[in-house]
Design a protein around this motif. Structure first.
Motif, PDB file in Angstrom:
ATOM      1  N   GLN A  88       0.818  -1.215   0.000  1.00  0.00           N
ATOM      2  CA  GLN A  88       0.000   0.000   0.000  1.00  0.00           C
ATOM      3  C   GLN A  88       0.850   1.262   0.000  1.00  0.00           C
ATOM      4  OE1 GLN A  88      -3.351   0.048   2.742  1.00  0.00           O
ATOM      5  NE2 GLN A  88      -3.354  -2.178   2.788  1.00  0.00           N
ATOM      6  N   GLY A  89       2.147   1.072   0.196  1.00  0.00           N
ATOM      7  CA  GLY A  89       3.060   2.201   0.145  1.00  0.00           C
ATOM      8  C   GLY A  89       4.456   1.713  -0.157  1.00  0.00           C
ATOM      9  N   ALA A 108       5.002   4.667 -10.157  1.00  0.00           N
ATOM     10  CA  ALA A 108       4.079   4.147  -9.152  1.00  0.00           C
ATOM     11  C   ALA A 108       2.620   4.446  -9.470  1.00  0.00           C
ATOM     12  CB  ALA A 108       4.432   4.723  -7.778  1.00  0.00           C
ATOM     13  N   LYS A 109       2.365   5.328 -10.412  1.00  0.00           N
ATOM     14  CA  LYS A 109       0.995   5.768 -10.691  1.00  0.00           C
ATOM     15  C   LYS A 109       0.581   5.362 -12.103  1.00  0.00           C
ATOM     16  CE  LYS A 109       0.735   8.346  -6.854  1.00  0.00           C
ATOM     17  NZ  LYS A 109      -0.265   8.195  -5.784  1.00  0.00           N
ATOM     18  N   TYR A 110      -0.708   5.117 -12.258  1.00  0.00           N
ATOM     19  CA  TYR A 110      -1.276   4.859 -13.577  1.00  0.00           C
ATOM     20  C   TYR A 110      -1.635   6.185 -14.256  1.00  0.00           C
ATOM     21  CZ  TYR A 110      -1.905  -0.028 -12.086  1.00  0.00           C
ATOM     22  OH  TYR A 110      -1.705  -1.310 -11.661  1.00  0.00           O
ATOM     23  N   ALA A 138      -5.618   2.877  -6.855  1.00  0.00           N
ATOM     24  CA  ALA A 138      -4.157   2.822  -6.723  1.00  0.00           C
ATOM     25  C   ALA A 138      -3.558   4.221  -6.768  1.00  0.00           C
ATOM     26  CB  ALA A 138      -3.568   1.952  -7.827  1.00  0.00           C
ATOM     27  N   ASN A 139      -4.005   5.055  -7.684  1.00  0.00           N
ATOM     28  CA  ASN A 139      -3.478   6.423  -7.775  1.00  0.00           C
ATOM     29  C   ASN A 139      -3.787   7.236  -6.531  1.00  0.00           C
ATOM     30  OD1 ASN A 139      -2.363   5.999 -10.266  1.00  0.00           O
ATOM     31  ND2 ASN A 139      -3.884   7.177 -11.411  1.00  0.00           N
ATOM     32  N   ARG A 140      -4.954   6.991  -5.939  1.00  0.00           N
ATOM     33  CA  ARG A 140      -5.359   7.763  -4.757  1.00  0.00           C
ATOM     34  C   ARG A 140      -4.719   7.253  -3.474  1.00  0.00           C
ATOM     35  NH1 ARG A 140     -10.502   6.578  -4.760  1.00  0.00           N
ATOM     36  NH2 ARG A 140     -10.340   5.037  -3.087  1.00  0.00           N
ATOM     37  N   GLU A 141      -4.592   5.937  -3.332  1.00  0.00           N
ATOM     38  CA  GLU A 141      -4.254   5.362  -2.033  1.00  0.00           C
ATOM     39  C   GLU A 141      -2.772   5.009  -1.857  1.00  0.00           C
ATOM     40  OE1 GLU A 141      -6.409   5.442   0.286  1.00  0.00           O
ATOM     41  OE2 GLU A 141      -8.157   5.890  -0.947  1.00  0.00           O
TER      42      GLU A 141
END
Length: 255
Positions: A88-89, A108-110, A138-141
């Motif tokens: 998650q991180g 790390a981001k889409y 995924a982008n938010r969390e």
């Protein structure tokens, strides 16, 4: 899945975690049961690979601790594999420029925030949830923690802090002290100045700061200074200290 510590940090609330360097899901579970907000599974100094990380991540999820992984280096491949198996991180060592920080975020981001590779791994529930939902979550969390542990990173910290997507600026005090030429001297005036600089930069950027501590008393002092993301000690050291303390008491009480 909601990232609880990301929400807490956004609200200005402190979070407490510990480093897991031993490849033991049981230790991860114990940390969660004990009440740590997060665990940092250390694939930089520990023996873990993406396959073994999965079971450690499951242990954290099972016991309510947010699983963060410190990866050994900042390549797109390590970032992708670590997130795909369910972290998650991520914590990234030796982040020494804004360009490096921006590349980490992209990996790390889409889309539209990055270019993370697309598949149907554990992180997206093996494709059993809609892809657009998986990408958005995924982008938010996903939590991104960059380490300031080198004089180069310290000099570039204002630019690193300005990179959108970097969530926490983390001081690695022992590596930073080595880079400053005062290895292990955490209370040296140069270290105190460097730590104050990190806090100032982060405050100006509106970003929380994290730090590694070796005692609960040091944790309280760092909280008073303004740190919110506190990583207390290492699993092996915690166990070793407990054994030594118990033996000292038992042997001291022998007739």
């Amino acid at each position: 899945m909601k990232n609880r510590i990301k929400e807490m940090l956004a609200a200005g609330k402190p979070v407490m975690g510990t480093f897991i360097t031993l490849n033991s899901p049981d230790l991860v579970e114990i940390a969660g049961i004990a009440g740590f907000d997060f665990v940092i599974i250390d694939a930089e100094h520990g023996p873990m690979d993406p396959e073994s990380l999965q079971n450690l991540l499951r242990g954290a999820e099972l016991r309510g601790a947010t699983p963060v992984v410190r990866i050994p280096e900042t390549s797109d491949t390590w970032i992708l594999k670590t997130l795909d198996v369910g972290a998650q991180g991520i914590q990234l060592p030796q982040v020494n420029s804004a360009e490096q920080a921006a590349r980490i975020v992209r990996g790390a981001k889409y889309f539209p925030l990055g270019n993370r590779g697309v598949a149907l791994p554990r992180s997206s529930s093996y494709g059993l949830i809609p892809l657009d939902r998986a990408f958005e979550e995924a982008n938010r969390e996903t939590l991104i923690v960059t380490h300031c542990e080198n004089v180069l990173g310290l000099k570039a910290l204002p630019e690193i802090a300005a990179v959108e997507g970097v969530d926490v600026l983390f001081v690695g005090p022992y590596d930073l002290s080595q880079s400053l030429g005062i290895p292990g001297q955490i209370d040296h005036p140069d270290m105190k100045s460097a730590i104050a600089q990190v806090l100032s930069v982060a405050r100006n950027a509106g970003k929380p700061t994290g730090i590694f501590v070796t005692s609960p008393e040091e944790a309280l002092r760092r909280l008073d200074e303004g740190f919110l993301y506190i990583a207390w000690s290492v699993d092996g050291l915690i166990f070793g200290d407990a054994c030594r303390t118990a033996l000292r008491i038992m042997r001291g009480n022998r007739a």
